[in-house]
Write an enzyme that holds these catalytic residues in place. Structure first.
Site, mmCIF file in Angstrom:
data_model
loop_
_atom_site.group_PDB
_atom_site.id
_atom_site.type_symbol
_atom_site.label_atom_id
_atom_site.label_comp_id
_atom_site.label_asym_id
_atom_site.label_seq_id
_atom_site.Cartn_x
_atom_site.Cartn_y
_atom_site.Cartn_z
ATOM 1 N N TYR A 22 0.848 -1.207 0.000
ATOM 2 C CA TYR A 22 0.000 0.000 0.000
ATOM 3 C C TYR A 22 0.880 1.253 0.000
ATOM 4 C CZ TYR A 22 -3.813 3.131 1.485
ATOM 5 O OH TYR A 22 -4.745 4.144 1.582
ATOM 6 N N THR A 75 -9.376 8.279 8.798
ATOM 7 C CA THR A 75 -10.684 8.913 8.634
ATOM 8 C C THR A 75 -11.753 7.898 9.010
ATOM 9 O OG1 THR A 75 -9.789 10.294 6.878
ATOM 10 C CG2 THR A 75 -12.177 10.050 6.930
#
Ligand code: UDP
Length: 328
Positions: A161, A191
């Site tokens: 990632y 988030t």
């Protein structure tokens, strides 16, 4: 370079802009679709539904300005008509997703970003890359400003990632420098909010579902590692401001309110009124020990500030998960 007309279409809110959102059926993508529709724009949502979910956008189909394209952004992408802006949000985004889908994660960050940039170039559209705080890896500088280059293990399990996003940033800057594409890069810190996937394995859905079910909250390691959680509505506001700005350099968006994972578990137990205990489990490989955004650039350039307090955002998120668990 985007034509003067294209720039004006994005900035003058009276004129409808046509926005393509890759990963539009995902957690953040679906909130972006909603926001641009609410602003009066036209939204093309593109998703291959590997980790995205049609349930996230089902309510948007009644809007004639919304359309959905079932495509994998790592292949050739075709979208007819003009496009004013492309927001590239397609990617597995939770550690267990990218551990299960390592090659797709590398492909969507590299090939997918390439396809998105190529489309932006031919359509003379603005391109906004969803990058991540993971570009800083396990940071040696705290809090993390944009000019910190990071501490990433390229061959560890999280590297798929982190390195995909770092490559995506490099490619985005190369398209800006070589082809004059109007590019923006947002580095998104943790988030949370409604539409996070129940089983995505991240700390927010895990702790909330565990607390609501009366199961033990699984704290990895001793829980002293820190994170800073931003409510999705604050993030979306920052992204919209960045898209409309002329800032080519990466900008951090996140909430600087930092707490340990153990404190976070205790907060969730309190807010849900749960009697769940805490269970300690092994820390995943390369799990960053600290994370807190330096948002000075966002404050200065975008006049942006996160507004939603952790407890308020968590209450909305808990209500969402409660509803999801009841209908299951
Ligand atoms: N974490 C945890 N229990 C869980 C899931 C995550 O203690 O059930 C920890 C994880 O090890 C990390 C932090 O919570 O330190 C945030 O993890 P998440 O997967 O949400 O995202 P990350 O910030 O690591 O990308």
């Amino acid at each position: 370079m985007p034509s003067v007309d294209t720039q004006a279409r994005i900035e003058r809110r009276r004129v409808i802009a046509r926005i393509l959102i890759t990963g539009g059926a995902g957690f953040i993508g679906s909130h972006l679709c909603e926001r641009f529709l609410a602003d009066g724009d036209e939204v093309v949502c593109l998703d291959n539904l590997i980790t995205g979910d049609m349930d996230n956008v089902a309510h948007l189909f009644v809007n004639p300005r919304f359309s959905f394209v079932h495509q994998d952004v790592t292949n050739y992408i075709y979208v007819s008509g003009h496009i004013d802006a492309i927001l590239h949000f397609a990617s597995p985004a939770s550690p267990i997703d990218y551990l299960e889908l390592p090659i797709q994660t590398l492909k969507v960050g590299s090939l997918g970003t390439h396809k998105g940039l190529g489309l932006a170039r031919v359509k003379a559209a603005r391109f906004l890359l969803a990058s991540t705080s993971e570009v800083y890896g396990d940071p040696l500088v705290h809090p993390q400003p944009e000019d910190y280059w990071g501490n990433v293990n390229p061959i560890g399990p999280r590297g798929v990632y982190d390195e995909a996003k770092r490559f995506a940033e490099a490619l985005t800057m190369a398209y800006h420098r070589s082809h004059g594409v109007a590019t923006r890069i947002v580095r998104i810190f943790n988030t949370y909010g409604p539409r996070m996937r129940l089983g995505d394995g991240r700390v927010v859905p895990n702790f909330i579902t565990q607390a609501l079910r009366g199961e033990a909250l699984t704290v990895y390691g001793d829980g002293s590692q820190t994170r800073s959680f931003c409510f999705v509505d604050d993030l979306v506001e920052g992204i919209v401001r960045l898209l409309r700005s002329d800032c080519v350099h990466p900008v951090n968006l996140g909430n600087p309110h930092e707490l340990s994972v153990r404190e976070f578990a205790e907060t969730i137990i309190r807010l849900t009124g749960s009697a769940s205990p805490i269970a300690f489990e092994p820390l995943p490989v390369d799990d960053p020990k600290v994370r807190q955004p330096d948002v000075s650039a966002a404050r200065q350039i975008l006049a942006w500030e996160p507004r939603i307090a952790l407890e308020d955002g968590l209450s909305k998120t808990i209500a969402y998960f409660q509803e999801r668990l009841e209908v299951r």
